[in-house]
Design a protein around this motif. Sequence first.
Motif, PDB file in Angstrom:
ATOM      1  N   PHE A  49      -2.341  13.354   3.109  1.00 19.69           N
ATOM      2  CA  PHE A  49      -1.667  11.890   3.369  1.00 19.69           C
ATOM      3  C   PHE A  49      -2.020  10.780   3.375  1.00 19.69           C
ATOM      4  CE2 PHE A  49       2.387  14.567   3.874  1.00 19.69           C
ATOM      5  CZ  PHE A  49       1.633  15.480   4.558  1.00 19.69           C
ATOM      6  N   SER A  50      -3.409  10.740   2.611  1.00 18.55           N
ATOM      7  CA  SER A  50      -4.831   9.578   2.831  1.00 18.55           C
ATOM      8  C   SER A  50      -4.792   9.234   1.461  1.00 18.55           C
ATOM      9  CB  SER A  50      -5.663   9.262   4.082  1.00 18.55           C
ATOM     10  OG  SER A  50      -6.262  10.560   3.034  1.00 18.55           O
ATOM     11  N   GLY A  51      -3.546   9.233   0.730  1.00 19.04           N
ATOM     12  CA  GLY A  51      -3.192   8.868  -0.929  1.00 19.04           C
ATOM     13  C   GLY A  51      -3.722   6.932  -1.286  1.00 19.04           C
ATOM     14  N   GLU A  52      -3.679   6.590   0.114  1.00 20.75           N
ATOM     15  CA  GLU A  52      -2.905   5.188  -0.649  1.00 20.75           C
ATOM     16  C   GLU A  52      -4.656   4.300  -0.433  1.00 20.75           C
ATOM     17  OE1 GLU A  52      -2.416   6.291   2.305  1.00 20.75           O
ATOM     18  OE2 GLU A  52      -3.696   4.549   4.306  1.00 20.75           O
TER      19      GLU A  52
ATOM     20  N   LYS B 114       1.193  -6.614  -2.386  1.00 20.19           N
ATOM     21  CA  LYS B 114       2.057  -6.399  -2.034  1.00 20.19           C
ATOM     22  C   LYS B 114       2.469  -4.733  -1.274  1.00 20.19           C
ATOM     23  CE  LYS B 114       4.524  -9.263  -4.802  1.00 20.19           C
ATOM     24  NZ  LYS B 114       5.829  -9.323  -5.533  1.00 20.19           N
ATOM     25  N   THR B 115       1.481  -3.918  -2.295  1.00 21.87           N
ATOM     26  CA  THR B 115       1.662  -2.710  -1.539  1.00 21.87           C
ATOM     27  C   THR B 115       0.631  -2.180  -0.953  1.00 21.87           C
ATOM     28  OG1 THR B 115       2.059  -2.968  -4.480  1.00 21.87           O
ATOM     29  CG2 THR B 115       2.113  -0.473  -3.581  1.00 21.87           C
ATOM     30  N   PHE B 116      -0.916  -2.491  -0.978  1.00 21.74           N
ATOM     31  CA  PHE B 116      -1.511  -2.284   0.069  1.00 21.74           C
ATOM     32  C   PHE B 116      -2.197  -2.993   1.236  1.00 21.74           C
ATOM     33  CE2 PHE B 116      -2.887   1.333  -2.752  1.00 21.74           C
ATOM     34  CZ  PHE B 116      -2.611   0.372  -3.537  1.00 21.74           C
ATOM     35  N   LEU B 117      -2.052  -4.428   0.735  1.00 22.13           N
ATOM     36  CA  LEU B 117      -2.558  -5.466   1.906  1.00 22.13           C
ATOM     37  C   LEU B 117      -1.923  -5.996   2.587  1.00 22.13           C
ATOM     38  CD1 LEU B 117      -5.298  -6.655  -0.692  1.00 22.13           C
ATOM     39  CD2 LEU B 117      -5.546  -5.410   1.342  1.00 22.13           C
ATOM     40  N   ALA B 118      -0.781  -6.303   2.273  1.00 24.60           N
ATOM     41  CA  ALA B 118       0.347  -7.285   3.514  1.00 24.60           C
ATOM     42  C   ALA B 118       0.624  -6.660   4.928  1.00 24.60           C
ATOM     43  CB  ALA B 118       1.375  -7.199   2.023  1.00 24.60           C
TER      44      ALA B 118
ATOM     45  N   TRP C 192      -0.105   0.654   3.596  1.00 25.17           N
ATOM     46  CA  TRP C 192      -1.221  -0.061   3.733  1.00 25.17           C
ATOM     47  C   TRP C 192      -2.679   0.777   3.516  1.00 25.17           C
ATOM     48  CZ3 TRP C 192      -3.679  -0.629   8.820  1.00 25.17           C
ATOM     49  CH2 TRP C 192      -4.037  -2.102   8.704  1.00 25.17           C
ATOM     50  N   ILE C 193      -4.037   0.067   4.117  1.00 26.22           N
ATOM     51  CA  ILE C 193      -5.352   0.695   3.537  1.00 26.22           C
ATOM     52  C   ILE C 193      -5.437  -0.244   4.653  1.00 26.22           C
ATOM     53  CG2 ILE C 193      -5.243   1.027   1.650  1.00 26.22           C
ATOM     54  CD1 ILE C 193      -7.039  -1.745   0.647  1.00 26.22           C
ATOM     55  N   ASN C 194      -6.627   0.434   5.925  1.00 25.04           N
ATOM     56  CA  ASN C 194      -7.317  -0.112   6.433  1.00 25.04           C
ATOM     57  C   ASN C 194      -7.882  -0.640   6.270  1.00 25.04           C
ATOM     58  OD1 ASN C 194      -7.718  -0.342   9.184  1.00 25.04           O
ATOM     59  ND2 ASN C 194      -7.816   1.960   9.900  1.00 25.04           N
TER      60      ASN C 194
ATOM     61  N   ILE D  98       5.114   9.119  -1.553  1.00 25.23           N
ATOM     62  CA  ILE D  98       5.643   8.377   0.135  1.00 25.23           C
ATOM     63  C   ILE D  98       5.660   9.172   1.058  1.00 25.23           C
ATOM     64  CG2 ILE D  98       7.065   6.520  -1.454  1.00 25.23           C
ATOM     65  CD1 ILE D  98       9.348   7.527  -0.313  1.00 25.23           C
ATOM     66  N   THR D  99       5.138   9.635   1.106  1.00 28.97           N
ATOM     67  CA  THR D  99       4.987  10.832   2.166  1.00 28.97           C
ATOM     68  C   THR D  99       4.323  10.580   3.879  1.00 28.97           C
ATOM     69  OG1 THR D  99       3.288  12.335   1.056  1.00 28.97           O
ATOM     70  CG2 THR D  99       5.427  13.247   1.577  1.00 28.97           C
ATOM     71  N   GLN D 100       3.351   9.751   3.250  1.00 29.37           N
ATOM     72  CA  GLN D 100       2.630   8.754   4.520  1.00 29.37           C
ATOM     73  C   GLN D 100       3.057   7.924   4.974  1.00 29.37           C
ATOM     74  OE1 GLN D 100       0.142   5.921   3.269  1.00 29.37           O
ATOM     75  NE2 GLN D 100       1.385   5.988   1.285  1.00 29.37           N
ATOM     76  N   VAL D 101       4.342   7.073   4.607  1.00 32.17           N
ATOM     77  CA  VAL D 101       4.615   6.060   4.585  1.00 32.17           C
ATOM     78  C   VAL D 101       5.423   6.862   5.782  1.00 32.17           C
ATOM     79  CG1 VAL D 101       6.539   4.283   4.423  1.00 32.17           C
ATOM     80  CG2 VAL D 101       4.907   4.932   2.341  1.00 32.17           C
ATOM     81  N   MET D 102       6.455   7.725   5.721  1.00 31.81           N
ATOM     82  CA  MET D 102       6.871   8.438   6.345  1.00 31.81           C
ATOM     83  C   MET D 102       6.072   8.874   7.853  1.00 31.81           C
ATOM     84  SD  MET D 102      10.015   8.650   5.786  1.00 31.81           S
ATOM     85  CE  MET D 102       9.807   7.375   4.670  1.00 31.81           C
ATOM     86  N   SER D 103       5.034   9.561   7.410  1.00 30.65           N
ATOM     87  CA  SER D 103       4.727   9.604   8.578  1.00 30.65           C
ATOM     88  C   SER D 103       3.339   8.444   9.817  1.00 30.65           C
ATOM     89  CB  SER D 103       2.910  10.099   8.185  1.00 30.65           C
ATOM     90  OG  SER D 103       1.757   9.727   7.699  1.00 30.65           O
TER      91      SER D 103
END
Lengths: 239, 465
Positions: free
Chosen positions: B299-302, B330-334, B340-342, B441-446
């Motif tokens: 779950f860290s594919g982003e 919009k997809t990764f940074l906002a 969202w990436i860290n 989008i599974t990581q979104v759920m997590s």
Amino acid sequence: MSRWRRSVDEMGVRRQQDECERAQSALSRTTSCFQQLVASLGSSADGSFLRDEMDETRGLAHRLCCGLSKRLVRLLSHCDSDPPGVEDRQVSERLWVLFLSAVENFLSDLHKACDLIGRFPLRQRNDRRSLVNTGCTDGVVGVAARVALVQAPWVTLEEQPSPDLTNHIAGLEALLTELQLRVPVAFWEVEATQPAWVEGHGDPDDPDVTLEELMEVEVVSNKMAACCQPACCVLGRVG
Amino acid sequence: MTIRNPLRDHGQRYRPRIACLKKLQRHTVGEDIITWLVDRFQMDTQEARSFGSMLVALGYIYPLQDHKRLVIKPDASLYRFQTPYFWPTQQWPVEDTDYAIYLAKRNIRKKGILELHEQEHYNRLHKWMNHKWDFIVMQAKEQYRAAKERKKPDRVVFDCQERAYWVVHRPPPGTVSAMDYGLDRLIDPNADEAKTPDFYARIMIFTQQSIMRPRVKSSVSIGALVKYCATYNSHDPFLSKCLPSNPWLTDDVTYWTLNMPYVEIPTKMRVERWTFSFAELLSDPRGRNDFRLFLKKEFSGENLAFWEGCEDLKWGEAATMREKAEHIYKTFLARGAPRWINIDGKTMEITVKGLKHPHRYVLDAAQTHIYMLMKKDSYGRYQKSPVFKETVKKAICPEEHHFTDAQLEQNSKKRRPSLSPIILRQMEQEQRAKMAANVDITQVMSKLSKQGKEAPPPPCPPPKK
């Protein structure tokens, strides 16, 4: 009055163009024969007869080139001065492009001839040892005869001394540059008069259609002579 | 070209010695040539064979049978010496005009039945040399008639010579000719350069940049080189064997098929290369797919998706750059973005500021940060993961080929061009479209479950088909 004058002019132009076309085909014939002779330089068919024939052919080509260049320049400048017919201009331009291509082609053969004569000078008898045995023995007599039959209107009239090889090359190169500078003709606008692949359909009276088979037959007969054992020989498609 | 110069000096004197031996015959035999070479130059048979093949490939000697294969066969195959007019020694330019005349002559003789590659050349030349086509046809007819004036055996010899010349200089598909050296360069790199002010300005810039470069101890750099050589030694197709066989030597393309970019089952050597460095893993498309699969399970594919988006921005078209940059933001940074990436606050600040006026390299800082993150963290875990272990288990190690001479000849006849780059590009685009469709989008759920009491993020966009 002016229409009569114009038609007379057109007939004159047409006559000149015909003369140039005949000269062009004569030049083609001469340069082709020259190429056959040059291809034998340095091989076992080389000899003094070959080189004499080469010089004669070269001289003939020189006379043809000089005459043709003069007439073509006259033709094209004539087209410039009077308001010409578009077709006349096109025909003249086409002849011009053909002539320049022929001269370039001939010039490359002259360069090769000069180099090969330098490489295989046959001044002494020992020099014959350096010739390469290519399988040709002789046989340029027919070619020489063909050259002798070439005719052009001014060849017999305007007798000029033919230059030696290096001067001939230099002269042709100078002629080429001068012609290209003097008359601006757009090469790319000239179109071919015949479509592609047409030349393959001509010449019904050609007995020698099967030259490829000849080459194959010769290979087979030589092979039989060379090797006694019938080795597994797959000749493959010849040609 | 050094191979030509010795021939220019020696070949001419030595070649006629063979000619003297066979003075009365029109041809010579392959094994005789090799024997003569062994005698004259004191070399062994293998070297004489290679040298003889070089002579044939350059066009000094031509075979009478199988004229499209320019090699010397150490048996009773027949060969002839080429006439000096057709030698390549003097490096006379090989004009397309002459080739057009030759093709027209062949057309006249064979009444329109030319080989496929000859037909293609003919059509191309007819198009590009249309302005002198009348001259070409006229000259072809005249040369044809002039050749007919010679005695028949000589005429056949000349035709063989001419055909051999054009096999060398316009090789048919499948023929290896020594004159096939590619395009002519505009500038000769070995010629001396003119000493203009520009020349000196370039030298000055080069020297200044050399001084400014960061330096490293030679022991360190040499150590790195040694380590690189030791690691890649067994993977180099020149230094060690190429399994199953090197296609350039045996004409068998199994090696290339097994190593296609998106092949299902990779080879063991390829998988081993993924362990050498993170860059190797990412640059191999199959390796990247494997890594992506692993990240999906974690779950860290982003991170990888962001990195790929940045690559696409860097190397992509200029027209779509702005939209791409916005989409990535919009997809990764906002704040509250679906994937969202860290990244640390400072990098985020720089990136957001740069995005006001986006250009190709605006996301470079963020991309480097994420790359280092993946390399230090995920890469290590990947190598210990079940995904990777599964791939290693399934990887194949093909058996080495052992071809006989006859099989090698067969292979060379079956040579075909490989997949066109257009088709490869289409395959790549299909792959990419498939990837985009399967955005996980599974990581979104997590993340949602992790965030718990915070305000729910805006609804994520549905995956594009």
